[in-house]
Scaffold this motif. Structure first.
Motif, PDB file in Angstrom:
ATOM      1  N   THR A 285       0.837  -1.190   0.000  1.00 65.40           N
ATOM      2  CA  THR A 285       0.000   0.000   0.000  1.00 65.40           C
ATOM      3  C   THR A 285       0.871   1.238   0.000  1.00 65.40           C
ATOM      4  O   THR A 285       1.856   1.304   0.734  1.00 65.40           O
ATOM      5  CB  THR A 285      -0.898   0.031   1.262  1.00 65.40           C
ATOM      6  OG1 THR A 285      -1.624  -1.184   1.329  1.00 65.40           O
ATOM      7  CG2 THR A 285      -1.845   1.191   1.245  1.00 65.40           C
ATOM      8  N   VAL A 286       0.505   2.221  -0.801  1.00 64.46           N
ATOM      9  CA  VAL A 286       1.200   3.508  -0.787  1.00 64.46           C
ATOM     10  C   VAL A 286       0.564   4.344   0.310  1.00 64.46           C
ATOM     11  O   VAL A 286      -0.628   4.643   0.277  1.00 64.46           O
ATOM     12  CB  VAL A 286       1.088   4.221  -2.147  1.00 64.46           C
ATOM     13  CG1 VAL A 286       1.809   5.551  -2.115  1.00 64.46           C
ATOM     14  CG2 VAL A 286       1.646   3.352  -3.253  1.00 64.46           C
TER      15      VAL A 286
ATOM     16  N   LYS B  51       9.681  11.296  -2.014  1.00 69.20           N
ATOM     17  CA  LYS B  51       9.762  10.109  -1.160  1.00 69.20           C
ATOM     18  C   LYS B  51       8.388   9.483  -1.139  1.00 69.20           C
ATOM     19  O   LYS B  51       7.394  10.143  -0.835  1.00 69.20           O
ATOM     20  CB  LYS B  51      10.158  10.480   0.264  1.00 69.20           C
ATOM     21  CG  LYS B  51      11.601  10.748   0.470  1.00 69.20           C
ATOM     22  CD  LYS B  51      11.871  10.952   1.948  1.00 69.20           C
ATOM     23  CE  LYS B  51      13.310  11.319   2.188  1.00 69.20           C
ATOM     24  NZ  LYS B  51      13.557  11.606   3.605  1.00 69.20           N
ATOM     25  N   ILE B  52       8.341   8.199  -1.456  1.00 70.31           N
ATOM     26  CA  ILE B  52       7.079   7.478  -1.456  1.00 70.31           C
ATOM     27  C   ILE B  52       7.145   6.438  -0.349  1.00 70.31           C
ATOM     28  O   ILE B  52       7.990   5.545  -0.375  1.00 70.31           O
ATOM     29  CB  ILE B  52       6.809   6.841  -2.821  1.00 70.31           C
ATOM     30  CG1 ILE B  52       6.703   7.940  -3.865  1.00 70.31           C
ATOM     31  CG2 ILE B  52       5.544   5.997  -2.779  1.00 70.31           C
ATOM     32  CD1 ILE B  52       6.554   7.454  -5.265  1.00 70.31           C
TER      33      ILE B  52
ATOM     34  N   ALA C 132       7.988  -5.201   3.282  1.00 68.07           N
ATOM     35  CA  ALA C 132       7.939  -3.870   2.684  1.00 68.07           C
ATOM     36  C   ALA C 132       9.333  -3.430   2.231  1.00 68.07           C
ATOM     37  O   ALA C 132       9.483  -2.823   1.170  1.00 68.07           O
ATOM     38  CB  ALA C 132       7.360  -2.861   3.671  1.00 68.07           C
ATOM     39  N   LYS C 133      10.362  -3.765   3.020  1.00 67.23           N
ATOM     40  CA  LYS C 133      11.736  -3.434   2.627  1.00 67.23           C
ATOM     41  C   LYS C 133      12.136  -4.187   1.361  1.00 67.23           C
ATOM     42  O   LYS C 133      12.788  -3.646   0.478  1.00 67.23           O
ATOM     43  CB  LYS C 133      12.709  -3.753   3.755  1.00 67.23           C
ATOM     44  CG  LYS C 133      12.641  -2.780   4.907  1.00 67.23           C
ATOM     45  CD  LYS C 133      13.645  -3.141   5.979  1.00 67.23           C
ATOM     46  CE  LYS C 133      13.562  -2.187   7.144  1.00 67.23           C
ATOM     47  NZ  LYS C 133      14.512  -2.509   8.195  1.00 67.23           N
ATOM     48  N   GLU C 134      11.753  -5.457   1.286  1.00 65.65           N
ATOM     49  CA  GLU C 134      12.025  -6.260   0.096  1.00 65.65           C
ATOM     50  C   GLU C 134      11.302  -5.679  -1.116  1.00 65.65           C
ATOM     51  O   GLU C 134      11.850  -5.626  -2.215  1.00 65.65           O
ATOM     52  CB  GLU C 134      11.577  -7.709   0.339  1.00 65.65           C
ATOM     53  CG  GLU C 134      11.801  -8.638  -0.819  1.00 65.65           C
ATOM     54  CD  GLU C 134      13.258  -8.992  -1.031  1.00 65.65           C
ATOM     55  OE1 GLU C 134      13.590  -9.390  -2.155  1.00 65.65           O
ATOM     56  OE2 GLU C 134      14.055  -8.866  -0.085  1.00 65.65           O
ATOM     57  N   SER C 135      10.080  -5.207  -0.904  1.00 66.39           N
ATOM     58  CA  SER C 135       9.312  -4.599  -1.988  1.00 66.39           C
ATOM     59  C   SER C 135       9.954  -3.296  -2.446  1.00 66.39           C
ATOM     60  O   SER C 135       9.909  -2.969  -3.640  1.00 66.39           O
ATOM     61  CB  SER C 135       7.874  -4.348  -1.539  1.00 66.39           C
ATOM     62  OG  SER C 135       7.215  -5.549  -1.276  1.00 66.39           O
TER      63      SER C 135
ATOM     64  N   HIS D 162      12.118   7.961  -4.503  1.00 64.50           N
ATOM     65  CA  HIS D 162      12.817   7.254  -3.435  1.00 64.50           C
ATOM     66  C   HIS D 162      11.763   6.519  -2.617  1.00 64.50           C
ATOM     67  O   HIS D 162      10.850   7.148  -2.081  1.00 64.50           O
ATOM     68  CB  HIS D 162      13.601   8.230  -2.557  1.00 64.50           C
ATOM     69  CG  HIS D 162      14.499   9.137  -3.324  1.00 64.50           C
ATOM     70  ND1 HIS D 162      15.706   8.725  -3.821  1.00 64.50           N
ATOM     71  CD2 HIS D 162      14.348  10.425  -3.706  1.00 64.50           C
ATOM     72  CE1 HIS D 162      16.272   9.729  -4.463  1.00 64.50           C
ATOM     73  NE2 HIS D 162      15.467  10.773  -4.412  1.00 64.50           N
ATOM     74  N   PHE D 163      11.875   5.207  -2.530  1.00 65.23           N
ATOM     75  CA  PHE D 163      10.883   4.399  -1.835  1.00 65.23           C
ATOM     76  C   PHE D 163      11.355   4.087  -0.423  1.00 65.23           C
ATOM     77  O   PHE D 163      12.496   3.689  -0.216  1.00 65.23           O
ATOM     78  CB  PHE D 163      10.615   3.108  -2.611  1.00 65.23           C
ATOM     79  CG  PHE D 163      10.043   3.375  -3.974  1.00 65.23           C
ATOM     80  CD1 PHE D 163       8.698   3.639  -4.126  1.00 65.23           C
ATOM     81  CD2 PHE D 163      10.853   3.386  -5.092  1.00 65.23           C
ATOM     82  CE1 PHE D 163       8.158   3.895  -5.363  1.00 65.23           C
ATOM     83  CE2 PHE D 163      10.332   3.640  -6.340  1.00 65.23           C
ATOM     84  CZ  PHE D 163       8.978   3.898  -6.479  1.00 65.23           C
TER      85      PHE D 163
END
Length: 128
Positions: free
Chosen positions: A34-35, A48-49, A60-63, A91-92
């Protein structure tokens, strides 16, 4: 102070990113991703997203790694969908705000006594 154009563009990026995530086929990207929010710099050059996963912060880190590798495709799609002059660098960031809010909700439900609806009958009360 944030400017109206920045806020409007952040909301547009948030909306389009949600749609773009559904189109990505990278196996590293969690389908339950989810964003949460987008933060755009004042000069609209960096964004930054923040993303969160129901599977946990590690997922989430892997994603985020998968999203970083698909960054070029995502920027191109944003550029075409938003019709902006220059697409910001993305930047995620993995965020656990959904899990945090679920934990707060669970604690509040433990504290608050169960509320009964007026039409439900209480087995302890007797009406004569």
């Amino acid at each position: 102070m944030a400017n109206f154009k920045t806020n409007r563009t952040e909301e547009d990026i948030l909306r389009e990113m949600t749609a773009i995530l559904r189109e990505l086929k990278d196996p590293r990207i969690d389908p339950m991703l989810t964003v949460v929010r987008a933060e755009l710099s004042r000069d609209l050059s960096n964004c930054k997203i923040y993303v969160s996963s129901l599977s946990g912060r590690d997922r989430a880190k892997e994603s985020c790694k998968g999203l970083d590798s698909a960054c070029g495709f995502i920027r191109r799609e944003l550029f075409h969908r938003l019709k902006i002059r220059k697409c910001p660098a993305l930047h995620f960031v993995a965020d656990d705000s959904i899990a945090h809010s679920a934990e707060i909700n669970r604690k509040l439900r433990q504290i608050q006594p169960a509320v009964q609806l007026p039409n439900e009958t209480d087995p302890d009360s007797k009406e004569d």
